[in-house]
Design a protein around this motif. Sequence first.
Motif, PDB file in Angstrom:
ATOM      1  N   GLU A 278      24.429 -16.925 -27.615  1.00 29.69           N
ATOM      2  CA  GLU A 278      25.194 -16.826 -28.856  1.00 29.69           C
ATOM      3  C   GLU A 278      26.277 -15.759 -28.725  1.00 29.69           C
ATOM      4  O   GLU A 278      26.087 -14.721 -28.082  1.00 29.69           O
ATOM      5  CB  GLU A 278      24.275 -16.480 -30.032  1.00 29.69           C
ATOM      6  CG  GLU A 278      23.228 -17.552 -30.324  1.00 29.69           C
ATOM      7  CD  GLU A 278      22.432 -17.262 -31.581  1.00 29.69           C
ATOM      8  OE1 GLU A 278      22.893 -16.461 -32.409  1.00 29.69           O
ATOM      9  OE2 GLU A 278      21.338 -17.857 -31.738  1.00 29.69           O
ATOM     10  N   ALA A 279      27.414 -16.028 -29.357  1.00 24.72           N
ATOM     11  CA  ALA A 279      28.532 -15.089 -29.340  1.00 24.72           C
ATOM     12  C   ALA A 279      28.240 -13.934 -30.293  1.00 24.72           C
ATOM     13  O   ALA A 279      27.742 -14.132 -31.400  1.00 24.72           O
ATOM     14  CB  ALA A 279      29.818 -15.794 -29.742  1.00 24.72           C
ATOM     15  N   GLY A 280      28.546 -12.729 -29.849  1.00 30.61           N
ATOM     16  CA  GLY A 280      28.363 -11.544 -30.678  1.00 30.61           C
ATOM     17  C   GLY A 280      29.308 -10.456 -30.197  1.00 30.61           C
ATOM     18  O   GLY A 280      30.397 -10.742 -29.698  1.00 30.61           O
ATOM     19  N   THR A 303      24.078  -4.130 -28.233  1.00 30.15           N
ATOM     20  CA  THR A 303      24.421  -5.277 -29.092  1.00 30.15           C
ATOM     21  C   THR A 303      23.813  -5.113 -30.481  1.00 30.15           C
ATOM     22  O   THR A 303      24.134  -5.887 -31.379  1.00 30.15           O
ATOM     23  CB  THR A 303      23.901  -6.596 -28.477  1.00 30.15           C
ATOM     24  OG1 THR A 303      22.486  -6.502 -28.301  1.00 30.15           O
ATOM     25  CG2 THR A 303      24.577  -6.872 -27.136  1.00 30.15           C
ATOM     26  N   ARG A 304      22.961  -4.100 -30.653  1.00 33.07           N
ATOM     27  CA  ARG A 304      22.252  -3.913 -31.933  1.00 33.07           C
ATOM     28  C   ARG A 304      22.383  -2.443 -32.363  1.00 33.07           C
ATOM     29  O   ARG A 304      21.444  -1.661 -32.224  1.00 33.07           O
ATOM     30  CB  ARG A 304      20.782  -4.297 -31.773  1.00 33.07           C
ATOM     31  CG  ARG A 304      20.566  -5.735 -31.296  1.00 33.07           C
ATOM     32  CD  ARG A 304      19.186  -5.924 -30.688  1.00 33.07           C
ATOM     33  NE  ARG A 304      18.146  -5.767 -31.678  1.00 33.07           N
ATOM     34  CZ  ARG A 304      16.900  -5.366 -31.399  1.00 33.07           C
ATOM     35  NH1 ARG A 304      16.570  -5.059 -30.156  1.00 33.07           N
ATOM     36  NH2 ARG A 304      16.003  -5.261 -32.348  1.00 33.07           N
ATOM     37  N   PRO A 305      23.526  -2.048 -32.914  1.00 32.92           N
ATOM     38  CA  PRO A 305      23.735  -0.638 -33.262  1.00 32.92           C
ATOM     39  C   PRO A 305      22.717  -0.091 -34.247  1.00 32.92           C
ATOM     40  O   PRO A 305      22.410   1.110 -34.209  1.00 32.92           O
ATOM     41  CB  PRO A 305      25.141  -0.645 -33.883  1.00 32.92           C
ATOM     42  CG  PRO A 305      25.799  -1.867 -33.369  1.00 32.92           C
ATOM     43  CD  PRO A 305      24.719  -2.867 -33.173  1.00 32.92           C
ATOM     44  N   SER A 427      25.212 -13.152 -25.588  1.00 28.32           N
ATOM     45  CA  SER A 427      23.885 -12.709 -25.150  1.00 28.32           C
ATOM     46  C   SER A 427      22.825 -13.731 -25.558  1.00 28.32           C
ATOM     47  O   SER A 427      23.071 -14.609 -26.387  1.00 28.32           O
ATOM     48  CB  SER A 427      23.555 -11.344 -25.766  1.00 28.32           C
ATOM     49  OG  SER A 427      23.584 -11.416 -27.186  1.00 28.32           O
ATOM     50  N   ARG A 428      21.659 -13.595 -24.955  1.00 29.68           N
ATOM     51  CA  ARG A 428      20.526 -14.481 -25.284  1.00 29.68           C
ATOM     52  C   ARG A 428      19.842 -13.944 -26.537  1.00 29.68           C
ATOM     53  O   ARG A 428      19.326 -12.825 -26.538  1.00 29.68           O
ATOM     54  CB  ARG A 428      19.534 -14.551 -24.131  1.00 29.68           C
ATOM     55  CG  ARG A 428      20.075 -15.242 -22.899  1.00 29.68           C
ATOM     56  CD  ARG A 428      19.021 -15.342 -21.806  1.00 29.68           C
ATOM     57  NE  ARG A 428      18.015 -16.358 -22.108  1.00 29.68           N
ATOM     58  CZ  ARG A 428      16.719 -16.135 -22.186  1.00 29.68           C
ATOM     59  NH1 ARG A 428      16.244 -14.902 -22.040  1.00 29.68           N
ATOM     60  NH2 ARG A 428      15.867 -17.120 -22.425  1.00 29.68           N
ATOM     61  N   VAL A 429      19.835 -14.765 -27.549  1.00 27.68           N
ATOM     62  CA  VAL A 429      19.287 -14.343 -28.843  1.00 27.68           C
ATOM     63  C   VAL A 429      17.997 -15.112 -29.115  1.00 27.68           C
ATOM     64  O   VAL A 429      17.980 -16.338 -29.052  1.00 27.68           O
ATOM     65  CB  VAL A 429      20.304 -14.596 -29.970  1.00 27.68           C
ATOM     66  CG1 VAL A 429      19.716 -14.228 -31.328  1.00 27.68           C
ATOM     67  CG2 VAL A 429      21.584 -13.803 -29.709  1.00 27.68           C
ATOM     68  N   PRO A 430      16.894 -14.396 -29.426  1.00 29.73           N
ATOM     69  CA  PRO A 430      15.635 -15.086 -29.735  1.00 29.73           C
ATOM     70  C   PRO A 430      15.591 -15.502 -31.204  1.00 29.73           C
ATOM     71  O   PRO A 430      15.829 -14.692 -32.103  1.00 29.73           O
ATOM     72  CB  PRO A 430      14.575 -14.017 -29.426  1.00 29.73           C
ATOM     73  CG  PRO A 430      15.283 -12.718 -29.721  1.00 29.73           C
ATOM     74  CD  PRO A 430      16.735 -12.924 -29.396  1.00 29.73           C
ATOM     75  N   ARG A 431      15.273 -16.752 -31.448  1.00 29.63           N
ATOM     76  CA  ARG A 431      15.142 -17.243 -32.818  1.00 29.63           C
ATOM     77  C   ARG A 431      13.791 -17.916 -33.015  1.00 29.63           C
ATOM     78  O   ARG A 431      13.218 -18.488 -32.085  1.00 29.63           O
ATOM     79  CB  ARG A 431      16.258 -18.235 -33.155  1.00 29.63           C
ATOM     80  CG  ARG A 431      17.629 -17.584 -33.299  1.00 29.63           C
ATOM     81  CD  ARG A 431      18.670 -18.541 -33.845  1.00 29.63           C
ATOM     82  NE  ARG A 431      19.962 -17.875 -34.039  1.00 29.63           N
ATOM     83  CZ  ARG A 431      20.302 -17.228 -35.155  1.00 29.63           C
ATOM     84  NH1 ARG A 431      19.456 -17.188 -36.186  1.00 29.63           N
ATOM     85  NH2 ARG A 431      21.491 -16.642 -35.256  1.00 29.63           N
TER      86      ARG A 431
END
Length: 1011
Positions: A278-280, A303-305, A427-431
């Motif tokens: 996913e784009a981030g 990627t997660r401030p 990045s690879r995002v877990p859903r």
Amino acid sequence: MQTGVLGRCPARSAQGGARREEHQSKQSGMRVHPCRSLAARLLGSNGSAWVQGRPAAATIGRRQLAPALQAAAVQEVGTVAGSRPELPKNFEANTAEERIYKWWESQGYFKPDSDAPGEPFTISMPPPNVTGKLHMGHAMFATVQDIMTRHARMSGRKALWLPGTDHAGIATQSVVEKMLAREGLSRLELGREEFTRRVWQWKEEYGGFITNQLRRLGASCDWSRERFTLDEGLSDAVAEAFVRLHSKGLIYRGQYMVNWSPALRTAVSDLEVEYGEEAGNLFYFKYPVADSPSGEYLPVATTRPETILGDTAVAVHPEDERYKHLIGRECEVPLSGGRRIPIIGDEYVDREFGTGALKITPGHDINDYEIGKRRGLPTINIMNKDATLNAAAGPKYAGMERFAARKALWADMEAAGLALKKEPHTSRVPRSQRSGEVIEPLVSEQWFVRMGPLAEPALAAVADGSITILPERFAKTYNNWLENIKDWCISRQLWWGHRIPVWYIFPSAEAAQAAPEGRGERYVVARNQAEAQRLAEEAFGPEVVLRQEEDVLDTWFSSGLWPFSTLGWPRTDSPDYQTFYPTQMMETGHDILFFWVARMIMMGIEFTGRPPFSTIYLHGLVRDDKGRKMSKSLGNVVDPLDTIGQYGTDALRFTLATGTGVGQDLNLSLERVTASRNFTNKMWNAGKFVLFNLDKVSESEWESLRGVSLSSPADLQRLPLVERWIVSLLHQTVDEVSERYDKYDYNAAGISAYNFLWDEFADWFIEASKTRTYGGDAAAQAASRAALVYVYEVVLRLLHPFMPFVTEELWQALPHRGDALIMAPWPSRGCPVDSSALAQFEVLKGCVRALRNARAEYNVEPARKIGATLVVEEQETRRALESELAVVCLLAKLDPAAVRVVGSAAEAEAASSSAVNLVVAEGVQVVLPLAGLFDVGKELARLSKQKTKLDKDLAGVLGRLNNPAFMAKASPEYVEEARAQEREAREKLALVEDKIAQVSALKAATAGAGK
């Protein structure tokens, strides 16, 4: 050939065929009471005798029919007055499949036959989710498992395919919660008891959809033994397993990082997490070094401030020249009010990735969690279970939703001068598979199983051969997972499922009410409430108050017990457990080897002392025709029920079973399903041909054809060449297909049977048999009919596990013994094969092919019969062909008066200018006179036109190759392509010129003969 040579039952299994027929008669005659309404609907007024429980012997014309299925078939298909039932033009799958399936089930054919002489064959159906809708994965496992079960049943084994469904904790609770939301309600408003009642209500109303859909696939599992993972017996087994594991110290409560679903408010398993690119954004910021007079900082990217507020260290590689001087110092967490954390050196850090400085957040990243444990770092949880930030994040951000906090914190860092840059990043995002939201890694108190002690015997079972994994390559994958196994989080924060059998002990009701999340330090583990009360009172006195653990067990915990809990465990004296455990086969997809199969092995060995099955068969995934995973987003999902409606169940099953080898993914295209449907039609038309030739036979011959046998050496040698060839080839095919079945090589088994029926039986034998059936020799007609019935009936048995509906319908229309093909014995192996007949008929086929090719090459009119001389040097083969010259004439459209069979080329009347020699094999050729074969003038005109076109094509290619400008500019590849076109054009032109010369010579010779 006299019909008196026909013996008893054909290629019947030596394993008690007569006894099995007796069992069938008992079933069809007496097992009627549970299904009278079904029988009445199927049979109408004509079925009254069967409905009343009397052995039925309905007769249509001269034929005795199978009591239930045939009566129903007569009503649906209709009869011709005074004759036997007439099959429709095509197999009417949409009506026939339901009728046949209901008849099978009503007769009890899916239950294991207690009188079967063979060993039990048991396979536990992987329980589909009770919320499930049939997809191609279900269709694949149902097809393969049904093939296994039907073959075992026909082979005389006590075959039990045990079905059931899984309560699917997360999926089912999610479905019902959405339903409640549409009513303006929530589970919290209803309370646990009422919510659970509503889920059970939903299950009773909708939970049977998936099992009914499996019936559409022809699944011959014993529905009378159907289980549900939350039924009483299986719930008892779950409690027993938990108690035993806990008593051995293998279950404990502790803090660990889990996959947390904020929408579902529960931990979820790795299997229920889907990763996608996913784009981030990647955020670069300053980590200020504490007490640095120069304002030194570490550049860090994330990627997660929002998780910065939970950092407890910053790590750098110990040999990184940029940062190693800072190791041992501290830095300040941005926007934390001055909280300091250490700068550590750790070889885990990749110096070449990003900035080379890594923020460590043990509370919200699985890798950081492992580093934190190894380095003794504190764990800070900044997030509530609904994914809002908690007080640990600071007063400004507490209560903010995580993504809103991300924006707010970054804006504050920019304002504070701590932001370096923000750039797009994928990045690879877990859903969550169920609810779709981003999964949050979260440290939480959960119940766990220690897996190390359970994994050791599971590894040994595969290593010592107690369990075989097919394909073998997955054994390495299995071993690798078990050798590196981690403890298993088995608790889920749900209300639907097996409530964990733990009761917390409190001195009073007030204390119990005040306990956070209802938990206390003291607890008992028990099988039920009464046992828990007794244990608690024995340990702490009679005044204690108990409160059961709120969490439920992971669905995989109960399904890990499936192979033995469904057979009665922990009651090991249960008849089913005694007879059918251990099971023989576990068939499932390779994608759940870890999550389910390995856990069943561990649980089975732990609780029963034996592996739960001896063979693991792993099928591949069903993908689209381009090899992509089927998904709604791609719009490439193929619905099996739609496919069945259009092509029929048998066509889909045959495609799935023969499309790929064990463990290989299948690229499913509707063109392949169409080809399988065409095979169904081919089989149906072959059956109609057989029945057409039986329409007017006497009653005595019809009876003699029931169980006709051509399986003894004496029977075989009395047959003419054509019949001897097809019977020998059948026996050879039975051995080959049976061996493939034994090796679970269903792809090869199905293709072998397919090739025999289509290429040999339909295309060659049926056509060759017309020389008998349409002739005037009564004995030859009878012998051909016997071979037709014998061979076709055995082929139906070979194909029945793959294509159960059409084979049953056709078998019922043939002369047969027994009441149902599903219960018929498997064809015997090792029947005689006449290798000479096989070789001699191959010569005959070669001659026919050569003649057919020549007719096509010389454009002989389809209806014109021509002459030919067959040159066969070997005497026995020559005699064999002479005996079957009528077959050669029919298949190659020869004029019998103009055909000879000779022993040498010298005997053939042939002049090279007026005949062509067609080489078939060593010592075999066909001499084909060209005179009179075709219209010479028309053929010369056609060839001349063809030559003109080829000359033009060649000139165009040479024009390019002889053009210096073209040769200078064209790429080497393009030049080579042009040269290849030149070679091809010259070869074609040479062939046409040779043929023109040959035909011109024939014209001249013909003109000379006329003078």
